[in-house]
Design a protein around this motif. Structure first.
Motif: not given
Length: 643
Positions: A587-607
């Protein structure tokens, strides 16, 4: 006598000389690497004596003819080793092939991989013995008697099928003698880098009604380093086998209930439809009109087209209302009926009609191979009807379209022009005009091409495009064929500017060839790691734990709303496991979501391309990936993540 060499230079000799002696006279280094010769276009042994004026080419391993002589000698060395170790074995045929050689043999006890190791060891002994290969001839009658005494029934059958007055050539190396036309190397000592690679079944003479023989495959090179490089490519090809990857990624499956009839699974359908959407987009821009013709048509049509007489054994037939019908093996007759359905004027031409047509062909069971050789497939056909003076520009248009497609996927390719065969139809003038138009189009485009004399279709010359994948393997996919026969058989016409009826010329062309086969090639070319625009799943959302599943679902919904093919991993596993799973699924992209991502309204991108790409706002990520998809980018891997 005067010998004209390949570079145009000439050598003059007062007496007859062997090809080898001439090679020695040119250069001792050339003689050392020479494998065979070519006299006036005919391949011969180096020991062949030249006694009159001729054109001579010394063939080294770098040439196709040189490789063939080298590997054909290797097949004889293998056969000699087999007869030494297993004298009860009967020999059939043992030619050189593109990447090596094989020998078909008949032995009551099946060969195993352990036997191959023993045969290789014996081959090495034969090479060390430095046995000279000697050519001699016999009459047909003498040859039959000779092979009967040797108890070689397959050789006897081969000889019996030859003309009664035929003089047959044989090659001897030590105690081993084989029926063979040659050419061969002068000595077994030259063949040092070889490997027996596999075993397979093969019907005698390719007829499934005959006995199944064992086919032993091998390859040979002049240098050990080249052999090792080739074997490494073979191992990589095994890892990339589209049947293996296709199953792992859920793209397609084959079932014994339908041998040769592939099942496309949900992800495979996404891949296939994405390719077809691309096909429709570029053809619409190029002025093609899409049509669809029936999958089954009556016998009369196939008789008119010539398929009933020349292709019936590959066609599936049935009877409806006491009338013979055939499932179409090709789309062209249906396209002809569409052209014929209304009057045509020169103002309508060129008329470009494309069809994604499902065709069926009866392939032998032993020839079926995943998506590469199937009995049912979708051809991305197009038929162009035109006037003679439009040929050149239409050919250029098709060639540019094919170049656009192959370049998008990162394929290199080479081009071959095939000219008039002996059993052709049509006038000399038609053939000359058509062939000149193909040449002119290729020259206009600045494309280098090889000429295959006499290899055109019986109805017209053609251009074939051979693409090269990431492993250096070539596949013939795209083709452009000029056809005079079908317009004539169906009496097609158009009203020309002079008010008279004229016959159009027809182009048959494909870009992908078979959609199914092209998907198989793409799977192996990319090793299943498709560019983002083509990937069945473009993004996988990875919540660190169930606590963040709700935020993950929100991210998923926004991705889908933006038209991105996305899914979420809902398994109760650790994030490391989820990342590994996504990587295995390419899969080209993985978006990791946890506490910090939810709090900041972002996603952590792995490719798949860079590994950790850091945090991004979801809108920014969506904007970037949509641009990548729109441009059909093929991002290169910058960092190989550990598996």
């Amino acid at each position: 006598m005067i010998i004209t060499l390949k570079d145009g230079s000439k050598k003059e000799y007062a007496e007859a000389k062997s090809v080898y002696d001439i090679a020695m006279d040119i250069s001792e280094g050339l003689a050392r690497v020479a494998c065979a010769g070519e006299i006036n276009g005919e391949e011969v042994d180096l020991r062949t004596v030249v006694d009159s004026d001729c054109e001579l080419n010394i063939l080294t391993f770098d040439s196709e003819g040189g490789k063939a002589a080298f590997r054909h000698t290797a097949s004889h060395i293998m056969a000699q080793a087999i007869k030494r170790l297993y004298p009860e074995t009967k020999l059939a045929i043992g030619p050189s092939i593109k990447d090596g050689f094989y020998y078909d043999v008949d032995r009551e006890t099946p060969f195993t991989s352990e036997d191959l190791e023993k045969i290789e060891a014996e081959m090495k002994k034969i090479v060390k013995e430095a046995l000279p290969l000697e050519r001699f001839t016999m009459t047909r009658e003498e040859a039959i008697k000779f092979m009967q005494e040797k108890e070689e029934p397959y050789k006897v059958q081969l000889i019996e099928d030859l003309p009664e007055d035929a003089e047959l050539s044989f090659y001897r190396q030590g105690e081993f003698v084989d029926l063979c036309a040659g050419p061969h190397l002068m000595n077994t000592k030259t063949v040092k880098a070889f490997k027996l690679t596999s075993l397979a079944g093969a019907y005698w003479r390719g007829n499934e009604k005959n006995k199944m023989l064992t086919r032993i495959y091998g390859t040979a090179f002049t240098k050990k380093a080249d052999l090792e490089e080739y074997l490494a490519r073979i191992e990589e090809a095994k890892k990339r086998d589209h049947r293996k990857i296709g199953k792992e990624l859920g793209i397609f499956m084959m079932r014994e209930e339908g041998p040769g009839f592939p099942f496309f699974l949900p992800k495979g359908m996404v891949l296939k439809n994405t390719l077809l959407d691309y096909w429709r987009e570029i053809h619409n821009k190029a002025g093609y009109q899409e049509i669809s013709t029936p999958i089954m048509l009556n016998r009369q049509l196939w008789e008119t087209s010539g398929h009933w007489d020349h292709y019936k054994e590959n066609m599936y037939t049935t009877v409806i209302d006491d009338q013979d019908f055939a499932i179409k093996p090709m789309n062209c007759p249906g396209g002809v009926l569409v052209y014929e359905s209304e009057p045509r004027s020169y103002r309508d031409l060129p008329l470009r009609m494309g069809e994604l047509g499902l065709v069926h062909r009866h392939e032998k069971s032993g020839q079926l191979h995943g998506l590469m050789r199937v009995r049912c497939f979708t051809q991305d056909d197009a038929h162009i009807f035109m006037t003679p003076d439009q040929i050149r520009e239409e050919i250029k248009g098709v060639a540019k379209l094919i170049d656009e497609v192959y370049s998008l996927f990162g394929f290199k390719y080479h081009v071959e022009l095939s000219t008039r065969p002996e059993d052709s139809m049509g006038s000399d003038e038609d053939w000359e005009m058509a062939t000149d138009a193909l040449r002119a189009a290729l020259d206009d485009l600045g494309l280098d091409y090889a000429v295959n004399e006499g290899d055109g279709a019986f109805y017209g010359p053609k251009i074939d495009f051979h693409l090269e994948d990431s492993l250096g393997r070539t596949w013939q996919c795209g083709t452009i064929q000029l056809d005079f026969q079908l317009p004539q058989r169906f009496n097609l016409e158009y009203i020309a500017a002079d008010g008279e009826k004229h016959r159009p010329i027809m182009i048959h062309r494909v870009v992908f060839g078979s959609i199914e086969r092209f998907i198989g090639i793409l799977i192996e070319h990319f090793a299943g790691a498709f560019p983002t625009w083509l990937a069945p799943v473009q993004v996988r959302v990875l919540p660190i734990s169930d606590k963040y599943m709700e935020y993950g679902q929100k991210v998923l919904a926004e991705l889908k709303e933006a038209g991105i093919r996305a899914e979420i991993d809902t398994k109760a596993e650790k994030i490391g496991y989820k990342i590994r799973e996504a990587r295995l699924q390419k899969i080209p992209y993985m978006l990791v979501v946890g506490a910090k991502e939810e709090e900041d309204g972002v996603v952590s991108v792995r490719s798949r391309f860079k590994g950790d790409e850091g945090q991004k706002g979801l809108d920014a990520f969506i904007s970037d990936i949509k641009e990548e998809i729109k441009n059909r980018e093929n991002r290169k891997v910058e960092v190989e993540e550990q598996k």
